[in-house]
Design a protein around this motif. Structure first.
Motif, PDB file in Angstrom:
ATOM      1  N   ARG A   1      52.606  94.783  52.512  1.00 48.58           N
ATOM      2  CA  ARG A   1      52.762  93.528  51.767  1.00 48.58           C
ATOM      3  C   ARG A   1      54.177  93.427  51.231  1.00 48.58           C
ATOM      4  N   VAL A   2      54.598  92.218  50.960  1.00 50.47           N
ATOM      5  CA  VAL A   2      55.900  91.991  50.340  1.00 50.47           C
ATOM      6  C   VAL A   2      55.775  90.811  49.377  1.00 50.47           C
ATOM      7  N   ARG A   3      56.396  90.960  48.207  1.00 51.76           N
ATOM      8  CA  ARG A   3      56.408  89.888  47.211  1.00 51.76           C
ATOM      9  C   ARG A   3      57.691  89.094  47.416  1.00 51.76           C
ATOM     10  N   VAL A   4      57.545  87.792  47.623  1.00 54.00           N
ATOM     11  CA  VAL A   4      58.694  86.952  47.960  1.00 54.00           C
ATOM     12  C   VAL A   4      58.817  85.808  46.956  1.00 54.00           C
ATOM     13  N   ARG A   5      60.046  85.595  46.478  1.00 57.14           N
ATOM     14  CA  ARG A   5      60.331  84.440  45.626  1.00 57.14           C
ATOM     15  C   ARG A   5      60.889  83.345  46.526  1.00 57.14           C
ATOM     16  N   MET A   6      60.171  82.233  46.593  1.00 59.92           N
ATOM     17  CA  MET A   6      60.581  81.114  47.449  1.00 59.92           C
ATOM     18  C   MET A   6      61.138  79.999  46.564  1.00 59.92           C
ATOM     19  N   SER A   7      62.416  79.686  46.774  1.00 57.56           N
ATOM     20  CA  SER A   7      63.076  78.648  45.979  1.00 57.56           C
ATOM     21  C   SER A   7      63.476  77.496  46.886  1.00 57.56           C
ATOM     22  N   ARG A   8      62.896  76.345  46.638  1.00 55.00           N
ATOM     23  CA  ARG A   8      63.299  75.152  47.377  1.00 55.00           C
ATOM     24  C   ARG A   8      64.461  74.522  46.621  1.00 55.00           C
TER      25      ARG A   8
END
Length: 139
Positions: free
Chosen positions: A105-112
């Motif tokens: 698993r990987v924790r990802v911060r998605m910024s639009r």
């Protein structure tokens, strides 16, 4: 087959059904214009991407590149923008155990964010950044 081989009652019933089908509200709704799509605004969210399920039965030498593609596809689906930029730290984390042994698993911060480039196809782009976590339990 036409309705000529049926009896007079059956052909009348069939004709009535055909007429009724033409005037249903659903058919009328298709004529109405669709509402304009909501404009996208800058937003930042954190997601856990379960890479293990995306890489099931994948050839060893294609695992890490496919993991990056899976993260991109996930981001595109969730944030609804085609322009996706992967941060180097996220790329390094995915490749940290080599091409074969990808983290489950990987924790990802998605910024639009808004695209500064005027002649860009997309008005927004997504920046994917790695969020280091001790455990994925209870997130």
């Amino acid at each position: 087959f036409g309705s000529s081989h049926l009896g007079p009652k059956a052909s009348r019933a069939l004709e009535k059904r055909r007429r009724h089908r033409r005037t249903t509200p659903l058919a009328m709704a298709k004529v109405a214009k669709k509402p304009a799509r909501k404009t996208q605004e800058p937003v930042t969210r954190d997601y856990t991407v379960h890479l293990h399920k995306y890489l099931h039965k994948t050839q060893f030498k294609k695992r890490a590149p496919r993991a990056i593609r899976a993260i991109r596809r996930f981001a595109e689906k969730v944030m609804m923008t085609k322009d996706i930029r992967v941060d180097t730290k996220l790329n390094k984390f995915v490749w940290s155990n080599g091409i074969r042994n990808i983290p489950h698993r990987v924790r990802v911060r998605m910024s639009r964010k808004r695209n500064e480039d005027e002649e860009a196809k997309e008005k927004m782009y997504i920046l994917l950044q790695h969020v280091p976590v001790e455990s994925f339990k209870g997130l």
